[in-house]
Scaffold this motif. Sequence first.
Motif, PDB file in Angstrom:
ATOM      1  N   ALA A  76       0.835  -1.199   0.000  1.00 31.53           N
ATOM      2  CA  ALA A  76       0.000   0.000   0.000  1.00 31.53           C
ATOM      3  C   ALA A  76       0.870   1.249   0.000  1.00 31.53           C
ATOM      4  CB  ALA A  76      -0.925  -0.001   1.221  1.00 31.53           C
ATOM      5  N   HIS A  77       0.229   2.369  -0.298  1.00 29.27           N
ATOM      6  CA  HIS A  77       0.896   3.675  -0.342  1.00 29.27           C
ATOM      7  C   HIS A  77      -0.015   4.678   0.357  1.00 29.27           C
ATOM      8  CE1 HIS A  77       3.832   2.124  -3.259  1.00 29.27           C
ATOM      9  NE2 HIS A  77       2.806   1.545  -3.847  1.00 29.27           N
ATOM     10  N   LEU A  78       0.317   5.051   1.571  1.00 32.16           N
ATOM     11  CA  LEU A  78      -0.581   5.865   2.378  1.00 32.16           C
ATOM     12  C   LEU A  78      -0.831   7.242   1.784  1.00 32.16           C
ATOM     13  CD1 LEU A  78       0.428   5.199   6.095  1.00 32.16           C
ATOM     14  CD2 LEU A  78      -1.471   4.241   4.796  1.00 32.16           C
ATOM     15  N   THR A  79       0.226   7.969   1.494  1.00 28.11           N
ATOM     16  CA  THR A  79       0.033   9.339   1.015  1.00 28.11           C
ATOM     17  C   THR A  79      -0.737   9.342  -0.295  1.00 28.11           C
ATOM     18  OG1 THR A  79       2.078  10.058   2.101  1.00 28.11           O
ATOM     19  CG2 THR A  79       1.182  11.487   0.389  1.00 28.11           C
ATOM     20  N   GLU A  80      -0.356   8.476  -1.217  1.00 30.22           N
ATOM     21  CA  GLU A  80      -1.055   8.424  -2.500  1.00 30.22           C
ATOM     22  C   GLU A  80      -2.522   8.037  -2.318  1.00 30.22           C
ATOM     23  OE1 GLU A  80       2.122   7.694  -2.232  1.00 30.22           O
ATOM     24  OE2 GLU A  80       2.762   9.244  -3.617  1.00 30.22           O
ATOM     25  N   THR A  81      -2.778   7.121  -1.365  1.00 28.67           N
ATOM     26  CA  THR A  81      -4.161   6.725  -1.109  1.00 28.67           C
ATOM     27  C   THR A  81      -4.965   7.898  -0.572  1.00 28.67           C
ATOM     28  OG1 THR A  81      -3.552   4.419  -0.701  1.00 28.67           O
ATOM     29  CG2 THR A  81      -5.640   5.175   0.226  1.00 28.67           C
ATOM     30  N   GLY A  82      -4.382   8.621   0.380  1.00 27.64           N
ATOM     31  CA  GLY A  82      -5.082   9.782   0.917  1.00 27.64           C
ATOM     32  C   GLY A  82      -5.346  10.838  -0.132  1.00 27.64           C
ATOM     33  N   ILE A  83      -4.359  11.088  -0.993  1.00 25.63           N
ATOM     34  CA  ILE A  83      -4.552  12.061  -2.070  1.00 25.63           C
ATOM     35  C   ILE A  83      -5.679  11.603  -2.989  1.00 25.63           C
ATOM     36  CG2 ILE A  83      -3.499  13.021  -4.152  1.00 25.63           C
ATOM     37  CD1 ILE A  83      -0.838  13.108  -2.622  1.00 25.63           C
ATOM     38  N   ALA A  84      -5.675  10.317  -3.347  1.00 24.17           N
ATOM     39  CA  ALA A  84      -6.720   9.800  -4.233  1.00 24.17           C
ATOM     40  C   ALA A  84      -8.103   9.918  -3.598  1.00 24.17           C
ATOM     41  CB  ALA A  84      -6.426   8.346  -4.590  1.00 24.17           C
ATOM     42  N   LEU A  85      -8.182   9.705  -2.285  1.00 22.67           N
ATOM     43  CA  LEU A  85      -9.474   9.817  -1.599  1.00 22.67           C
ATOM     44  C   LEU A  85      -9.956  11.253  -1.533  1.00 22.67           C
ATOM     45  CD1 LEU A  85      -8.802   7.368   1.375  1.00 22.67           C
ATOM     46  CD2 LEU A  85     -10.486   7.015  -0.455  1.00 22.67           C
ATOM     47  N   ASP A  86      -9.021  12.204  -1.555  1.00 19.54           N
ATOM     48  CA  ASP A  86      -9.349  13.602  -1.283  1.00 19.54           C
ATOM     49  C   ASP A  86      -9.213  14.500  -2.510  1.00 19.54           C
ATOM     50  OD1 ASP A  86     -10.257  15.302   0.824  1.00 19.54           O
ATOM     51  OD2 ASP A  86      -8.292  16.270   0.872  1.00 19.54           O
ATOM     52  N   SER A  87      -9.003  13.907  -3.683  1.00 21.34           N
ATOM     53  CA  SER A  87      -8.794  14.707  -4.888  1.00 21.34           C
ATOM     54  C   SER A  87      -9.773  14.265  -5.968  1.00 21.34           C
ATOM     55  CB  SER A  87      -7.348  14.567  -5.367  1.00 21.34           C
ATOM     56  OG  SER A  87      -7.078  13.228  -5.742  1.00 21.34           O
ATOM     57  N   ALA A 106     -12.575  21.765 -10.447  1.00 20.72           N
ATOM     58  CA  ALA A 106     -11.850  21.543  -9.192  1.00 20.72           C
ATOM     59  C   ALA A 106     -11.784  22.832  -8.387  1.00 20.72           C
ATOM     60  CB  ALA A 106     -10.446  21.027  -9.484  1.00 20.72           C
ATOM     61  N   GLY A 107     -12.124  22.733  -7.119  1.00 24.79           N
ATOM     62  CA  GLY A 107     -12.071  23.904  -6.262  1.00 24.79           C
ATOM     63  C   GLY A 107     -10.722  24.053  -5.595  1.00 24.79           C
TER      64      GLY A 107
END
Length: 551
Positions: A76-87, A106-107
């Motif tokens: 897994a890749h935490l930062t990339e996962t978080g970015i994908a969830l939030d972008s 995109a805002g």
Amino acid sequence: MTTSGPESNSRSKAALYRNGSVYTAADPFATAMLVDGDTVAWVGSEQAASSIADSKMDIIDLRGALVTPGFVDSHAHLTETGIALDSLKLASVNSARELLDAVAAAGGSGPVLGHGWDETQWTDATLPTADELDRAAGGRSVYLSRVDVHSALVSGALAREPGLQDAEGYDGGAKVSRAAHAAARRAARSLPADVLRGYQAKALAEAAANGYVALAEMGAPHIGGADDLRLAAAWNTPGPGMPAQPEILPYWGELAATEEQARSLVSQFGFNIRGLAGDLNIDGSIGSRTAALRSGYSDARDERGSLYLGIEEVAAHLAACSLAGIQGGFHVIGDAGLDTALAALDLAAEQVGEQRVRAAGHRLEHVEMTDADAIARLAKYSVTVSAQPAFDAAWGGTGGLYGQRLGERSRSMNQFAALYAAGVPVCFGSDSPVTPLRPWSSVRACLEHHNDGQRISARAAFLGHTRAGWRAAKYSDPMAGQLVPGAPASFAVWEVEELMVQVADGRVQSWSTDPRARTPLLPALDTGSDPACLQTVRNGVELFASPALRS
């Protein structure tokens, strides 16, 4: 039960889970489990639970819910996962026009980030230009990772970052791959530490809500750098008032040429690096046509992908890690990439001895294209294969990405049954954000493999997602990943429709509730929906709880 928060370090009263089902080798008919602090103290029947229950315990009525060992995501890749969830979520866009509209809408300020586009699903696979992305974003930098995160679309503003235009994989257009993609990703995620930590927290919350108690974080210089891995590992020692999270099993993907260098790379972090492995890339991905193949791609005959490392470099790394007693490993997908890894294993064994190579417990990520000879050689060297079943669910089968890119070769992708039959250690993960943190969907993908000859049972798939993940990381506690007395109290509670014994062999009954099998039951996965997570607990500490658990 100990809960997360400021009081997490204090022991609370024991918790008795009862009136459900417990997945345990200790008793296939267990309906109750007692947790004392961070340890499973007892599992057994409802009748026995009645005799031990008392007012000092936290009594949790499962009401038919299932308790299982918590899941381990082996890649897994935490930062990339978080970015994908939030972008920007681009999996559903069907054309360049729709993608540009999403960018325009995109805002916020700063870079426009997004993930998940897949041009093979578009009617017209023409990609937008860098100028079009600039106009849509109003001059903001744009980084949109492809679903496999081995290439991306970037705006002209981002392409002007130092070093990107001179890197391999940049041709002046919007799409970047290879070294140019690595440079674009570094530039786009050059964000303050608190922002990156926020993305990681979002990913960990998603993991906990889906029953994960641990994730193997695959750090590397070309992904987020050493600081990003340090941020991820810091979740293992939360400060006062910080919530507990799934355990991070950190890996670092940097090449070592000598035993001394291997030891130095590990020691630089000051915390327990599991190995010099993970996304240390021998090749790329099939979707971006960078996985190294013996012969050309079916939809681009002149392309055979990319070999990022040679046999001698790979062998030196494996030999160095073997001498240092460190787990080494690589990302490898294509058959030519695997040829390189296997030849390097042979060479490393010549240099330091086969026994040292075997004892180090090396691992290879993905390993999607194998044949009988390759599988036998993986078994010979006790190499663990860390695979992603959801890849097959997403891209296998008639008309899928594998078929488009590889033609008839797609039939032999992801040979889980053959790996198991040969005795190759196998563990499973998501490669999130490439595929979602949905462990039961991943188990189902093993049962419903597009090649029915490579299907495995639900039990084998479940163990590959749980206990095998701990073993693959050479975890110190041999009882991790099971619910038996004395084991760590790391588990998840699931709302399930039905429990069954599920096997992949078409010659026998595939779905059975017969108790005479004396096999612990798992959720029926042919219902079209995944079990809902009600609670996730790691070492006795609650990471996630649904209000439905105690309502």
